[in-house]
Design a protein around this motif. Sequence first.
Motif, PDB file in Angstrom:
ATOM      1  N   LEU A  70      40.642  46.375  43.903  1.00 11.44           N
ATOM      2  CA  LEU A  70      41.664  45.372  44.377  1.00 11.44           C
ATOM      3  C   LEU A  70      40.959  44.484  45.338  1.00 11.44           C
ATOM      4  CD1 LEU A  70      45.072  47.360  44.106  1.00 11.44           C
ATOM      5  CD2 LEU A  70      43.899  45.638  42.383  1.00 11.44           C
ATOM      6  N   THR A  71      40.145  44.715  46.057  1.00 12.66           N
ATOM      7  CA  THR A  71      39.607  44.014  47.091  1.00 12.66           C
ATOM      8  C   THR A  71      38.675  43.092  46.567  1.00 12.66           C
ATOM      9  OG1 THR A  71      37.352  45.414  47.431  1.00 12.66           O
ATOM     10  CG2 THR A  71      39.691  45.839  48.656  1.00 12.66           C
ATOM     11  N   LEU A  72      38.345  43.024  45.229  1.00  8.17           N
ATOM     12  CA  LEU A  72      37.530  42.166  44.627  1.00  8.17           C
ATOM     13  C   LEU A  72      38.130  40.884  43.884  1.00  8.17           C
ATOM     14  CD1 LEU A  72      34.991  44.802  43.290  1.00  8.17           C
ATOM     15  CD2 LEU A  72      34.824  43.621  45.132  1.00  8.17           C
ATOM     16  N   SER A  73      39.175  41.478  43.412  1.00  7.29           N
ATOM     17  CA  SER A  73      39.897  40.064  42.499  1.00  7.29           C
ATOM     18  C   SER A  73      41.439  40.292  42.607  1.00  7.29           C
ATOM     19  CB  SER A  73      39.572  40.408  41.126  1.00  7.29           C
ATOM     20  OG  SER A  73      40.400  39.682  40.243  1.00  7.29           O
ATOM     21  N   ASP A  74      42.134  39.230  42.427  1.00  8.91           N
ATOM     22  CA  ASP A  74      43.615  38.941  42.542  1.00  8.91           C
ATOM     23  C   ASP A  74      44.168  39.584  41.105  1.00  8.91           C
ATOM     24  OD1 ASP A  74      42.579  36.784  41.187  1.00  8.91           O
ATOM     25  OD2 ASP A  74      43.984  35.323  42.029  1.00  8.91           O
ATOM     26  N   HIS A  75      43.583  39.825  40.247  1.00 11.46           N
ATOM     27  CA  HIS A  75      43.596  40.316  38.844  1.00 11.46           C
ATOM     28  C   HIS A  75      43.341  41.640  38.797  1.00 11.46           C
ATOM     29  CE1 HIS A  75      45.078  36.384  37.216  1.00 11.46           C
ATOM     30  NE2 HIS A  75      44.259  35.879  38.165  1.00 11.46           N
ATOM     31  N   ALA A  76      44.381  42.559  38.453  1.00 11.30           N
ATOM     32  CA  ALA A  76      43.879  43.991  38.036  1.00 11.30           C
ATOM     33  C   ALA A  76      43.671  44.059  36.477  1.00 11.30           C
ATOM     34  CB  ALA A  76      45.004  45.032  38.379  1.00 11.30           C
ATOM     35  N   PRO A  77      42.580  44.352  36.277  1.00 13.59           N
ATOM     36  CA  PRO A  77      42.261  44.195  34.805  1.00 13.59           C
ATOM     37  C   PRO A  77      43.214  45.067  33.895  1.00 13.59           C
ATOM     38  CG  PRO A  77      40.037  44.802  35.837  1.00 13.59           C
ATOM     39  CD  PRO A  77      41.505  44.787  36.795  1.00 13.59           C
ATOM     40  N   THR A  78      43.653  44.183  32.679  1.00 18.57           N
ATOM     41  CA  THR A  78      44.797  44.811  31.624  1.00 18.57           C
ATOM     42  C   THR A  78      43.958  45.064  30.601  1.00 18.57           C
ATOM     43  OG1 THR A  78      46.434  43.301  32.641  1.00 18.57           O
ATOM     44  CG2 THR A  78      46.894  44.095  30.600  1.00 18.57           C
ATOM     45  N   GLU A  86      45.027  40.971  50.650  1.00 19.46           N
ATOM     46  CA  GLU A  86      46.295  41.543  51.025  1.00 19.46           C
ATOM     47  C   GLU A  86      46.464  42.384  50.256  1.00 19.46           C
ATOM     48  OE1 GLU A  86      49.646  38.930  51.090  1.00 19.46           O
ATOM     49  OE2 GLU A  86      48.557  37.173  52.141  1.00 19.46           O
ATOM     50  N   PRO A  87      46.782  43.893  50.777  1.00 21.45           N
ATOM     51  CA  PRO A  87      47.101  44.897  49.753  1.00 21.45           C
ATOM     52  C   PRO A  87      47.982  44.807  48.875  1.00 21.45           C
ATOM     53  CG  PRO A  87      47.139  45.477  52.116  1.00 21.45           C
ATOM     54  CD  PRO A  87      47.151  43.977  52.131  1.00 21.45           C
TER      55      PRO A  87
END
Length: 197
Positions: free
Chosen positions: A183-191, A147-148
């Motif tokens: 964002l198409t690869l993981s539900d977490h954006a790297p912090t 999901e976007p």
Amino acid sequence: YRSDRFELVDSDFRLYPDDVPGWDGCFNNSHTKSWCIAVLRAKETGKRLIFASTHLWWKSSNPALSWYQTGSDEARAYQLGMLMDRVAQFQAQYNAPAIIVGDLNAKYASPAVQAALSRGYRHAHDIAVEFANEEDGMHECGPDGYEPYTPATFAESIDHILIKDAPEGFVRRFDRAMPDYYLTLSDHAPTWIDVQY
């Protein structure tokens, strides 16, 4: 870590126990919840830094959700407490600032994050002197599809960076990497953070 710039002085790895005192059930599914700690020394300056990465229990304490398990908030606070105790042992031995990073599966107001703040940790977001990303960096991405990303506030994030005993101005930037392709690869954006030490 970059071995050309840092030397590994000490390290530790541990799986969290399945059990949490006072609560029924298993709180470490397939032994995926653990910590990894490294004590690093900068070759150029000799300064030491304690860096810990962790992944805490994932289920919710909200009975309305399908992934509910009673005691989940308490399990995360217990696990993070175990990690903070171990980091404190390293700090006593090496007299160095500490950074704890990871998917804590806990929002800013959660018992786990608040317990860390009560023990003298500061959230990197709160002490960044140049920039602090105000989004949560989370979205649905899994076996059922993608999901976007729809931005939510920082307080909703479950990925955190906690700092203890670092000098003022240590955290320059607190940010999240959110290019569309990632964002198409993981539900977490790297912090991530930029630090000056």
